[in-house]
Design a protein around this motif. Sequence first.
Motif, PDB file in Angstrom:
ATOM      1  N   ALA A   1       1.197  -0.559   0.013  1.00  8.37           N
ATOM      2  CA  ALA A   1       0.051  -0.345  -0.183  1.00  8.37           C
ATOM      3  C   ALA A   1       1.142   1.110  -0.125  1.00  8.37           C
ATOM      4  O   ALA A   1       0.468   2.145  -0.838  1.00  8.37           O
ATOM      5  N   LEU A   2       2.051   1.101   0.647  1.00  8.15           N
ATOM      6  CA  LEU A   2       2.886   2.428   0.595  1.00  8.15           C
ATOM      7  C   LEU A   2       3.286   1.933  -0.430  1.00  8.15           C
ATOM      8  O   LEU A   2       3.702   3.957  -0.888  1.00  8.15           O
ATOM      9  N   LEU A   3       4.264   1.925  -1.480  1.00  9.73           N
ATOM     10  CA  LEU A   3       4.464   1.996  -2.258  1.00  9.73           C
ATOM     11  C   LEU A   3       3.069   2.030  -3.638  1.00  9.73           C
ATOM     12  O   LEU A   3       3.613   2.906  -4.420  1.00  9.73           O
ATOM     13  N   ASN A   4       2.012   1.700  -3.483  1.00 10.95           N
ATOM     14  CA  ASN A   4       1.023   2.174  -4.426  1.00 10.95           C
ATOM     15  C   ASN A   4       1.215   3.844  -4.009  1.00 10.95           C
ATOM     16  O   ASN A   4       1.113   4.732  -4.775  1.00 10.95           O
ATOM     17  N   TRP A   5       1.181   3.740  -2.707  1.00 16.17           N
ATOM     18  CA  TRP A   5       1.109   5.672  -2.616  1.00 16.17           C
ATOM     19  C   TRP A   5       2.281   6.762  -3.268  1.00 16.17           C
ATOM     20  O   TRP A   5       2.105   7.716  -3.739  1.00 16.17           O
ATOM     21  N   LEU A   6       3.135   5.921  -2.744  1.00  9.57           N
ATOM     22  CA  LEU A   6       4.728   6.438  -3.973  1.00  9.57           C
ATOM     23  C   LEU A   6       4.081   6.716  -4.947  1.00  9.57           C
ATOM     24  O   LEU A   6       4.325   7.862  -5.738  1.00  9.57           O
ATOM     25  N   LYS A   7       3.804   5.878  -5.601  1.00 14.28           N
ATOM     26  CA  LYS A   7       3.375   5.518  -7.706  1.00 14.28           C
ATOM     27  C   LYS A   7       2.527   6.921  -7.531  1.00 14.28           C
ATOM     28  O   LYS A   7       2.927   7.260  -8.522  1.00 14.28           O
ATOM     29  N   GLY A   8       1.189   6.485  -6.609  1.00 14.89           N
ATOM     30  CA  GLY A   8       0.095   7.549  -6.877  1.00 14.89           C
ATOM     31  C   GLY A   8       0.701   9.090  -7.059  1.00 14.89           C
ATOM     32  O   GLY A   8       0.380   9.878  -7.981  1.00 14.89           O
ATOM     33  N   HIS A   9       2.013   9.282  -6.241  1.00  9.94           N
ATOM     34  CA  HIS A   9       1.737  11.064  -5.973  1.00  9.94           C
ATOM     35  C   HIS A   9       3.356  11.211  -6.756  1.00  9.94           C
ATOM     36  O   HIS A   9       4.014  11.750  -6.140  1.00  9.94           O
ATOM     37  N   GLY A  10       3.959  10.207  -7.228  1.00 11.21           N
ATOM     38  CA  GLY A  10       5.539  10.526  -8.248  1.00 11.21           C
ATOM     39  C   GLY A  10       6.556  10.420  -7.676  1.00 11.21           C
ATOM     40  O   GLY A  10       7.256  11.044  -7.631  1.00 11.21           O
TER      41      GLY A  10
END
Length: 563
Positions: A294-303
């Motif tokens: 989930a953390l990686l998804n958040w990082l990817k979603g926020h660039g």
Amino acid sequence: MSGTAVTRPKGWRLFVAALGTRKSASMLAFGFSSGLPNALLIGTLTAWLGEVKITMATIGVLSWIGLTYAFKFLWSPLVDRLHLPVLGKLGRRKSWIVLCQALMIVALLGLVVTDPVAQIGTFALFAFFGSLGSATQDVAIDGWRIDVADEDAPVELLSAVNQLGYRVASIVGGAIALYMAARMPWPTVYLVMAGVMVAMLLIALVAPDTQRAPSEAVQALAEPGEIEPRTRAIALLVVAASWLWAIGSLVSFMISMLGDTPPGTPKPSPADFLKYHGPAIVFATVLVPIGIAALLNWLKGHGRNVQTERDTTLSPARSVANHLYGALIAPLADLAARLGWGVLIVIGLILTYALCYNVWGSFAYPFYLDFMHYSKDEVAFASKVFGIIMSILGVSLGGYLFTRIGRFPTVLIGAILPIFGNFVYADLADGSPHIDPVMHFLHLDTLAVSLGSDERMARLLLTICYENISTGLALAAFVAFLSGIVSKKFAAVQYAVLSSLTFLIGSLGKGLAGEMIDKLGYATVFRYVAAVGLLAILFVLLEWWRATRVPTVVEAGNTGEPA
């Protein structure tokens, strides 16, 4: 028409014709070599241990060797990419299959020459290596099946042939092994089975193989916009450390439980281990990977921490890291991205769905043979012949219900019915005060006598009939549910990761269940385990509620991408 059209056989004709091909014959042998060690090490071995009066607590802890099947996805990238020295000449998949079969043969021979009463630790070690070889072989066989599939031997047909070989091996390693054990010592039975595995190894040597194909999901990690390698490496280290700690804790306790203890020193308690370490193991193996994903998804979603250009670095270390990331984190990241907070409900459903019948499976043979005093021949027929037929009926019924009433009603029925199966077994353990009236009402006792059997055998068959039909239905519902939530992009790996979670809680609970059986008896434990099944019903209802309120993400063109 200028020529005669060539038509291919359909249905059963195609299936029978394909069995004559080299690929299908090899697949049949591989399916058999996959099913035989599973039957011998996870099921039949408990009959041997029960007969020599090994405690239920010890049998429960020893059943943790089955976690190798649950954790096999952890080393699947190694099996997929590592070229074995010397054996590598046999082929990419065959080399691993032959190595694993050799390991299983050595493990079976080790069981033959080891006394489980005097050397339970050594006995368990051989069983573990056999299970490790079997689980790793399954990874290689799954890859082989996909690799060699073509127009003449499509993957669907090879999968059916694989299941045929697996089911035949289940009968050989179950019913036939029990039949043999009634007439010869257990070590002799396992010596014969080791000989059968030698025959499977010889067949593997002449099977076809293919060249290694690139992994599209792993290749995609090099594209711009993906998480940068350094961040992926840190995430991978955290997840790997969590898994290694959990596995190390389980192995350490198994060694302390099965090893020699000084006179007067009590054995470690599985109940205490589960109480103090169980929640932490679930946290480390389930919640930590989901949280990292989930953390990686958040990082990817926020660039953040993403690649701005294509990664062109080529090195063995980068390749291994990318494949491990693709096996351990990427499938969960995809699941978390698609389901959001609902992933917690799905994980809860997966962890608890099969709990009420998985937890006591390792004690079935000791229950039938040592507690209920049925003969090996009776149990061989009831459990491994009649029982398999009932399981097939249950699976068929589950498939039919899916088409008639839909997914969630069938999944809910599959969660409810096995609970009552535990109560039926509890009644059998108590002397059948409620089973007998049902038999009389249905005239099954009269039918049994007319067929040359007796009421005692009829009780066992009726119990196994209900249990296997209900769990077969539940299995069909569960597999269909899992298949419906995995992404096409990560289908094989994501399914392997999710299905492995079903073994986790059940396997942990077996040590506790064994200790409880020793203290409280079978009937009480059956009822306690039935109550645990209520958790599965709760999660099914929560997921049904969630699914009706969240728009379904449709994947287009079999690409795994949202439409």
